[in-house]
Enzyme design. Structure first.
Site, PDB file in Angstrom:
ATOM      1  N   LYS A  50      -4.980  -3.043   2.385  1.00 38.72           N
ATOM      2  CA  LYS A  50      -5.699  -3.436   1.171  1.00 38.72           C
ATOM      3  C   LYS A  50      -6.557  -4.690   1.342  1.00 38.72           C
ATOM      4  O   LYS A  50      -7.491  -4.920   0.576  1.00 38.72           O
ATOM      5  CB  LYS A  50      -4.692  -3.652   0.043  1.00 38.72           C
ATOM      6  CG  LYS A  50      -4.115  -2.374  -0.547  1.00 38.72           C
ATOM      7  CD  LYS A  50      -5.121  -1.652  -1.421  1.00 38.72           C
ATOM      8  CE  LYS A  50      -4.482  -0.529  -2.222  1.00 38.72           C
ATOM      9  NZ  LYS A  50      -5.424   0.103  -3.151  1.00 38.72           N
ATOM     10  N   SER A 304       0.040   2.705   6.063  1.00 38.67           N
ATOM     11  CA  SER A 304      -0.788   1.853   5.208  1.00 38.67           C
ATOM     12  C   SER A 304      -0.158   0.520   4.852  1.00 38.67           C
ATOM     13  O   SER A 304      -0.855  -0.372   4.371  1.00 38.67           O
ATOM     14  CB  SER A 304      -1.148   2.601   3.919  1.00 38.67           C
ATOM     15  OG  SER A 304       0.017   2.962   3.210  1.00 38.67           O
TER      16      SER A 304
END
Length: 507
Positions: A50, A304
């Site tokens: 992110k 992720s």
């Protein structure tokens, strides 16, 4: 796609983010008979991809926008990216996080310089509150996924992948929450190598992109499961939907147990611990390979993130073996006589027993709850069931029964005689301090609680099995009452696990 490729090639992500390694999973590759590689976004400074999108968006702000400060809503990973980027650039950052956010993520945001506001049980409530604060104070909103600069920042992963693996590449599996990561990677990969499949992966309990594509437009799910909190999004974005509908080759959904099994795979191969959303893509890859649906060539899964509370690993460890089909849970009826247990064990031979629950009950048969270690998955489980049935034993497969896995295995033997009108429900509520008390206060004294099991799994939501004496003439009132409590629930009165081990009528 050309616009996104340009944005990706000129992005500012590497001012704070790193190019993460692409590593082969040796053990899993050998087991699956396919070349499996893992993109290690868990190795970013904030342990999540992110940071890429957040910084690329904030870096584009004008001087006047920077002076106003930025705000975002996030379950944690986007929040850390915003906090780090804003602090590096000398900008004030306010982060609205759901009250269910893991403590590790809240602490990380504060250490990175973000001002944390806790609000709501999920991302959507936090997002609405962030919008209100932005309107009141003039903050610039940094959206976690539905923004071209954020999408382009995430898309730099696709650029790295094609550079790191220029050879034959079958598919890239990408976790999907709001769709920013999947849209960004797909835009770059499909522009340069359209033959490579880009496959989105969602949890079955939060499949908002799949629902949007099937409906032809973004739709709001009634509720989403919070286990993989990093992708627990009720409604995808407008721009991310457009990109994913055009560019994704497929969307795979997986169970929480399959995610737990993938977390274990990553640990076994890399000695790294992924968060549930971080292992989501690998779970989808595994499912397609095991079903013979994966394309030829190397297969890449995006890890992720790694922002997970340590105590949640207790739940992961419990469910991982079921998720990889390495354990069977069975209800077996054996004769209630001396020597039956020994005879039963002889039938199983050298197989490892993971659990054995039994309590004496009057009658000619005894009901046992048994867990058995499997080496060959469902094939071996079917062989065991056939073996037992051929020797005259009644068997019920409880391996995929939520009530059995979450509750009954800890309650075997709790029968009560002369109990009338018992109805059993399974409830689920966001796990946070005081949540269990709030749930109990919501139950009305007009109906007697006859059974109650709650266990803190270190997970994201509490799970309760409740037995309540509800006479037939008051059932309508009771259902209306529990509807008003507002927590998701399931009627489990006819569940075979309950019937076998807890129901007084079947004793």
């Amino acid at each position: 796609m050309q616009d996104y490729v340009r944005r990706i090639l000129t992005s500012s992500v590497y001012e704070v983010a790193e190019e993460t390694p692409l590593e082969k999973m040796q053990l899993l590759s050998a087991r699956l008979g396919a070349e499996v590689l893992l993109k290690r976004e868990d190795m970013q400074p904030v342990f999540s991809f992110k940071i890429r999108g957040a910084h690329n968006r904030i870096a584009q702000l004008t001087a006047s926008e920077r002076a106003r400060g930025v705000i975002c809503a996030s379950a944690g990973n986007h929040a850390q990216g915003v906090a780090l980027s804003a602090t590096r650039l000398g900008i004030r950052s306010i982060v609205v996080m759901p009250t269910t956010t893991p403590v590790i993520k809240i602490g990380a945001v504060r250490r990175l310089g973000g001002e944390v506001v806790l609000f709501g049980d999920g991302f959507d409530a936090a997002r609405a509150h962030a919008a209100e604060l932005a309107e009141q104070h003039g903050y610039v909103v940094v959206h976690p996924f539905d923004d071209p600069d954020v999408i382009a920042g995430q898309g730099t992963i696709g650029m790295e992948l094609l550079r790191q693996h220029p050879g034959e590449l079958g598919a890239i599996y990408v976790p999907v929450g709001g769709g920013g990561l999947a849209g960004g990677i797909a835009a770059f990969v499909k522009f340069l190598r359209p033959e490579v499949k880009v496959i989105g992966v969602e949890p079955e309990e939060a499949a908002s992109m799949k629902a949007a594509i099937e409906a032809g437009h973004p739709v709001a799910l009634d509720q989403v499961g919070l286990f993989a909190d990093g992708v627990a999004v009720r409604q995808v974005g407008t721009e991310t939907f457009r990109l994913c509908r055009e560019l994704l080759d497929d969307i795979v959904t997986v169970t929480a147990d399959e995610i737990c099994a993938a977390i274990k795979d990553i640990f076994d191969d890399m000695r790294a611990i992924a968060e549930p959303a971080g292992a989501l893509a690998l779970a989808g890859l595994r499912r397609q390979v095991e079903r013979g649906e994966a394309p030829r060539g190397a297969l890449i899964a995006i890890n992720s993130g790694a922002n997970v509370n340590f105590d949640r690993l207790r739940y992961v460890a419990e469910r991982a073996e079921i998720g990889e089909r390495a354990e069977a849970l069975l209800s077996v009826e054996i004769p209630e006589q001396r020597g039956s247990y020994r005879a039963f064990m002889r039938l199983l031979g050298q197989r490892s027993i993971t659990e054995f629950n039994y309590r004496f009950a009057h009658g000619s048969t005894a009901k046992i709850f048994v867990g058995i270690k499997l080496g060959r998955g469902d094939t071996e489980k079917r062989e065991i069931i056939t073996l037992l049935e051929n020797h005259g034993l009644k068997v019920i497969d409880l391996t995929d029964n939520e009530v059995a896995k979450l509750h009954v295995r800890y309650m075997v033997g709790g029968r009560v005689n002369d109990l009338e009108d018992e109805t059993v429900f399974r409830f689920q509520f966001p796990e946070r301090p005081g949540a269990l008390l709030k749930f109990l206060e919501g139950l009305h004294d007009a109906w007697n609680i006859s059974l109650f099991h709650y266990r803190n799994h270190g997970a994201d939501y509490g799970r309760v099995l409740v037995g309540v004496q509800v006479p037939a003439e008051t059932r309508t009132d009771f259902i209306a009452h529990i509807d008003a409590i507002g927590f998701p629930y399931w009627d489990e009165t006819d569940n075979p696990a309950y019937r076998q081990f807890l129901d007084h009528e079947r004793a």
